[in-house]
Design an enzyme around this catalytic site. Structure first.
Site, short mmCIF file in Angstrom:
data_model
loop_
_atom_site.label_atom_id
_atom_site.label_comp_id
_atom_site.label_asym_id
_atom_site.label_seq_id
_atom_site.Cartn_x
_atom_site.Cartn_y
_atom_site.Cartn_z
N CYS A 292 0.82 -1.22 0.00
CA CYS A 292 0.00 0.00 0.00
C CYS A 292 0.85 1.27 0.00
O CYS A 292 0.40 2.32 -0.46
CB CYS A 292 -0.94 0.02 1.20
SG CYS A 292 -2.00 -1.42 1.23
N HIS B 177 -3.86 6.86 1.21
CA HIS B 177 -4.15 5.54 0.67
C HIS B 177 -5.57 5.15 1.10
O HIS B 177 -5.94 5.34 2.26
CB HIS B 177 -3.12 4.54 1.20
CG HIS B 177 -3.55 3.12 1.08
ND1 HIS B 177 -3.94 2.58 -0.13
CD2 HIS B 177 -3.69 2.13 2.00
CE1 HIS B 177 -4.28 1.32 0.07
NE2 HIS B 177 -4.15 1.02 1.34
N ASN C 291 -10.01 -0.97 -2.01
CA ASN C 291 -8.58 -0.75 -1.70
C ASN C 291 -7.75 -1.31 -2.86
O ASN C 291 -7.73 -2.53 -3.06
CB ASN C 291 -8.28 -1.46 -0.38
CG ASN C 291 -6.82 -1.37 0.04
OD1 ASN C 291 -5.94 -1.10 -0.76
ND2 ASN C 291 -6.57 -1.63 1.32
O1 UT7 Z 1 -4.49 -1.41 2.82
C1 UT7 Z 1 -3.79 -1.25 4.03
C2 UT7 Z 1 -3.97 -2.35 4.94
N1 UT7 Z 1 -5.33 -2.73 5.22
C3 UT7 Z 1 -6.09 -2.02 6.08
O2 UT7 Z 1 -5.77 -0.93 6.50
C4 UT7 Z 1 -7.33 -2.70 6.56
C5 UT7 Z 1 -7.45 -2.53 8.06
N2 UT7 Z 1 -8.54 -3.30 8.64
C6 UT7 Z 1 -9.85 -3.07 8.36
O3 UT7 Z 1 -10.16 -2.22 7.55
C7 UT7 Z 1 -10.88 -3.83 9.11
O4 UT7 Z 1 -10.26 -4.59 10.13
C8 UT7 Z 1 -11.74 -4.80 8.22
C9 UT7 Z 1 -12.64 -3.99 7.30
C10 UT7 Z 1 -10.86 -5.69 7.39
C11 UT7 Z 1 -12.63 -5.66 9.10
O5 UT7 Z 1 -13.48 -4.82 9.89
P1 UT7 Z 1 -13.60 -5.02 11.46
O6 UT7 Z 1 -14.54 -4.04 11.94
O7 UT7 Z 1 -12.21 -5.01 12.04
O8 UT7 Z 1 -14.24 -6.44 11.56
P2 UT7 Z 1 -13.69 -7.74 12.29
O9 UT7 Z 1 -12.59 -8.35 11.50
O10 UT7 Z 1 -13.44 -7.43 13.75
O11 UT7 Z 1 -14.96 -8.68 12.21
C12 UT7 Z 1 -16.17 -8.39 12.87
C13 UT7 Z 1 -17.20 -9.46 12.54
C14 UT7 Z 1 -16.68 -10.87 12.72
O12 UT7 Z 1 -17.74 -11.68 13.19
P3 UT7 Z 1 -17.89 -12.04 14.76
O13 UT7 Z 1 -16.64 -12.75 15.13
O14 UT7 Z 1 -18.05 -10.72 15.46
O15 UT7 Z 1 -19.11 -12.88 14.77
C15 UT7 Z 1 -16.31 -11.30 11.34
O16 UT7 Z 1 -16.36 -12.71 11.16
O17 UT7 Z 1 -17.56 -9.38 11.16
C16 UT7 Z 1 -17.35 -10.63 10.51
N3 UT7 Z 1 -16.94 -10.37 9.13
C17 UT7 Z 1 -17.82 -10.21 8.13
N4 UT7 Z 1 -19.15 -10.26 8.09
C18 UT7 Z 1 -19.75 -10.05 6.90
C19 UT7 Z 1 -15.69 -10.21 8.64
N5 UT7 Z 1 -15.75 -9.95 7.32
C20 UT7 Z 1 -17.05 -9.94 6.98
C21 UT7 Z 1 -17.72 -9.75 5.77
N6 UT7 Z 1 -19.08 -9.80 5.78
N7 UT7 Z 1 -17.08 -9.48 4.61
#
Ligand code: UT7
Length: 332
Positions: A114, A259, A289
């Protein structure tokens, strides 16, 4: 030493639009979840036989070259940033060079994910500052969609990435008060595996095995929460570093082009820096992204939309896998 300036910018995105609703058909996810957690509404995916990482880079490059008012034959060097090269080797830089028909100038590939475009820009800037080269093409291009896990197992990563390309031409600035004022590059390999694709790799007896094809290791793995936490502290830090180096404050920024990692990350940076929304570029809703391509695509759209004017103070900033993070401060 002379400054370099961005003489032209351009971008290219594949035609195929993939909405959150389209992804709902492939995995257990929802339009609502993706919008709320990331701000993404749709993204572009390449089409095999039409788009490649190098030819998308070339499409963006042609626009940047035209905008700079030069010919491809005037270029002295290519710096190509991507984490999704056409081949394991050689890099995509030489393929783009062949596509543009400019033989023998050097083509350098940058692998800083990135932050790749800002790293590439910094490298190009040094070559111009020292007087070694006059016109350097800097490209960021990615095809993520051929390497994502579209099963529910991969939903935490697959929904955020998209394909696209952006490019700039760097040329010498007429004055030292204009152009790229400074660039700031950082890395911390401690977190290398927190956002990575581990296979195929050269560290095993067989680079690719049948077992690998069934495992997650061939897809990007991300510790999303950890990456998020580091991103929201490193972005403001590296922006402040650029401002301090040049004696400016956040309120002096006319346009911040971060980014496009996640709309929540961008909103956090905006609030932390105390900037109004119209001074922070955001197009993640359209493209997701796009890693090394995201900063030049956002910059290109900001210029196209007339949101960056002559004399503006523009800040580019990025954070991502490595971890790597970087910024550039530019007097337009
Ligand atoms: O490009 C540079 C590097 N990348 C970044 O900067 C990305 C940084 N991270 C993020 O943007 C976020 O962590 C994500 C968007 C990837 C994920 O969002 P989050 O709010 O951190 O969600 P999470 O991983 O804590 O997941 C929350 C819940 C989980 O379910 P439980 O365990 O609470 O039941 C996941 O299994 O959401 C679930 N989940 C989804 N649900 C529906 C994870 N991905 C999805 C999905 N659809 N696509």
């Amino acid at each position: 030493m002379r400054n370099s300036r961005i003489a032209g910018v351009g971008h290219y995105v594949p035609e195929r639009v993939v909405s959150n609703k389209d992804l709902e058909k492939l995995m257990d996810t929802s339009d609502e979840w993706i919008r709320e957690r990331t701000g993404i509404v749709e993204r572009r995916y390449f089409q095999e036989g039409i788009d490649t990482t190098s030819n998308m880079g070339a499409q963006a490059a042609r626009k940047a070259i035209k905008a700079a008012g030069i010919e491809a034959s005037d270029l002295d060097m290519i710096v190509f940033a991507t984490l999704s090269p056409d081949y394991f080797f050689p890099g995509s830089g030489v393929l783009l060079q062949r596509e543009l028909g400019i033989k023998e100038i050097p083509a350098l590939d940058i692998r800083n994910q990135c932050s790749g475009f800002v790293y590439a820009l910094s490298i190009a800037d040094q070559f111009i500052k020292t007087g070694m080269y006059n016109h350097v093409l800097v490209v960021g291009s990615e095809i993520h969609s051929s390497g994502l896990d579209f099963s529910t197992r991969g939903r935490g990563v697959s929904v955020i990435f998209g394909d696209g390309a952006g490019a700039v031409v760097l040329s010498p600035s007429e004055s030292n008060d204009k152009g790229i004022l400074s660039t700031h590059l950082h890395a911390d390999g401690e977190f290398a595996e927190e956002l990575a694709v581990l296979d195929p790799g050269s560290n095993k007896n067989a680079r690719l095995t049948h077992e690998m094809l069934d495992s997650e290791s061939i897809y990007p793995q991300m510790n999303g929460n950890l990456v998020f936490k580091h991103a929201v502290s490193r972005f403001p830090e590296v922006i402040q570093e650029a401002l301090q180096k040049n004696g400016y404050q956040a309120s002096d920024i006319d346009m911040l082009v971060p980014h496009q990692a996640n709309l929540r990350i961008t909103s956090y940076i905006q609030q932390k820096m105390g900037l109004p929304a119209d001074k922070v570029m955001s197009n993640i809703h359209k493209y997701g992204n796009t890693t090394a391509a995201s900063v030049p695509i956002a910059l290109s759209e900001a210029v196209e939309e007339g949101r960056i004017k002559d004399g503006d103070l523009v800040c580019l900033a990025a954070f991502g896998s490595g971890f790597t993070w970087a910024s550039a401060l530019i007097r337009w």
